[in-house]
Design a protein around this motif. Sequence first.
Motif, PDB file in Angstrom:
ATOM      1  N   LYS A   1       0.828  -1.207   0.000  1.00  0.00           N
ATOM      2  CA  LYS A   1       0.000   0.000   0.000  1.00  0.00           C
ATOM      3  C   LYS A   1       0.866   1.262   0.000  1.00  0.00           C
ATOM      4  O   LYS A   1       0.431   2.329  -0.450  1.00  0.00           O
ATOM      5  N   ARG A   2       2.097   1.136   0.500  1.00  0.00           N
ATOM      6  CA  ARG A   2       2.987   2.290   0.577  1.00  0.00           C
ATOM      7  C   ARG A   2       3.505   2.725  -0.792  1.00  0.00           C
ATOM      8  O   ARG A   2       4.113   3.789  -0.919  1.00  0.00           O
ATOM      9  N   LYS A   3       3.252   1.910  -1.789  1.00  0.00           N
ATOM     10  CA  LYS A   3       3.665   2.245  -3.157  1.00  0.00           C
ATOM     11  C   LYS A   3       2.589   3.027  -3.910  1.00  0.00           C
ATOM     12  O   LYS A   3       2.788   3.390  -5.071  1.00  0.00           O
TER      13      LYS A   3
ATOM     14  N   TRP B   1       5.344   6.175   0.328  1.00  0.00           N
ATOM     15  CA  TRP B   1       5.091   6.888   1.587  1.00  0.00           C
ATOM     16  C   TRP B   1       5.557   5.994   2.737  1.00  0.00           C
ATOM     17  O   TRP B   1       5.230   4.826   2.816  1.00  0.00           O
ATOM     18  N   GLU B   2       6.375   6.574   3.601  1.00  0.00           N
ATOM     19  CA  GLU B   2       7.042   5.791   4.639  1.00  0.00           C
ATOM     20  C   GLU B   2       6.372   5.898   5.997  1.00  0.00           C
ATOM     21  O   GLU B   2       6.491   4.994   6.823  1.00  0.00           O
ATOM     22  N   LYS B   3       5.682   7.009   6.245  1.00  0.00           N
ATOM     23  CA  LYS B   3       5.087   7.213   7.564  1.00  0.00           C
ATOM     24  C   LYS B   3       3.960   8.219   7.465  1.00  0.00           C
ATOM     25  O   LYS B   3       4.071   9.219   6.765  1.00  0.00           O
ATOM     26  N   ILE B   4       2.866   7.935   8.151  1.00  0.00           N
ATOM     27  CA  ILE B   4       1.782   8.898   8.280  1.00  0.00           C
ATOM     28  C   ILE B   4       2.057   9.752   9.510  1.00  0.00           C
ATOM     29  O   ILE B   4       2.302   9.228  10.603  1.00  0.00           O
ATOM     30  N   VAL B   5       2.045  11.066   9.331  1.00  0.00           N
ATOM     31  CA  VAL B   5       2.295  11.991  10.437  1.00  0.00           C
ATOM     32  C   VAL B   5       0.954  12.337  11.083  1.00  0.00           C
ATOM     33  O   VAL B   5       0.041  12.819  10.411  1.00  0.00           O
ATOM     34  N   THR B   6       0.848  12.083  12.375  1.00  0.00           N
ATOM     35  CA  THR B   6      -0.407  12.339  13.085  1.00  0.00           C
ATOM     36  C   THR B   6      -0.429  13.768  13.621  1.00  0.00           C
ATOM     37  O   THR B   6       0.436  14.159  14.405  1.00  0.00           O
TER      38      THR B   6
END
Length: 309
Positions: free
Chosen positions: A140-142, A279-284
Amino acid sequence: MKVTIIGAGAVGATAADNIARKEIASEVVILDIKEGFAEGKAMDLAQTASIEGFDTKITGVTNDYSKTAKSDVIVVTSGIPRKPGMTREELIGTNAKIVGGVVKSALEVSPKAVIVIVSNPMDTMTYLTYKIAAEMGISKRKVIGMGGALDSARFRYRLGEALGVAQSDLHGMVIGGHGDTTMIPLTRLATWNSIPVSRFLSAEALKEVSDKTMVGGATLTGLLGTSAWYAPGAAIGQVVESILRDEKKIIPSCVYLNGEYGQKDICLGVPVVIGRNGWEKIVTLRLSNEEKAAFEKSADAVRAMNAAL
């Protein structure tokens, strides 16, 4: 590094121009279904190389996915705009067939690529792409939807206009859906060189900035008679550059949520760290109650569109 852009229209060609001139990739392939169209756009762009001083190889092909093999990034701009009398469901149905077909064809020959979706309705087309990628065993990160990068640029433009200052000195982002009623310009968090813009603009002025940002695409369509291309092309270039150069920039993007921000099984715009693997990380973010309510409303609207799939 190799980038494939599917769709040789104004947005796709402008993205190719940005990527080539900045030498973000060593090779750019432009693919289109119209005979000779991508070849012509590629030749025109390639003839600027000696003037602009870049060495990126630009190739145009007509519906030949073998030429796109082993791409590092695939950008999908294919699809049709909504026409008079066409329902949203009809637009989704038509573009789902187009986007679904090109995504499968592109990923079959470039299974390791990061795929960037630009086609509209962008949130729903990103969700469709996520489903296709998952069936093919692709992370999904792709899968990244390029909406937040463009909307955030339009937000900073309106902030600069209201403040009368350089946009390069402003920071602000837009989250939520990529639509006139679903995007959420975060005026509370916007800054002018680290100072909250609320120190300089009244609540009324900030609301006007937000309102103008939300109809940014519609405003340009009304003026031009068609969709914009310079800012979308530049926004694509920004996302592709962060991927290929592993810059790990925080760029608001449409990605698959699985509990983040209280949402599941949906692709929606949130701030993410973008690097070589997608995408490597979702920022909260700590959203206010009002912002949370707006985000939930945005998610509901996007889910209603997804239902048409």
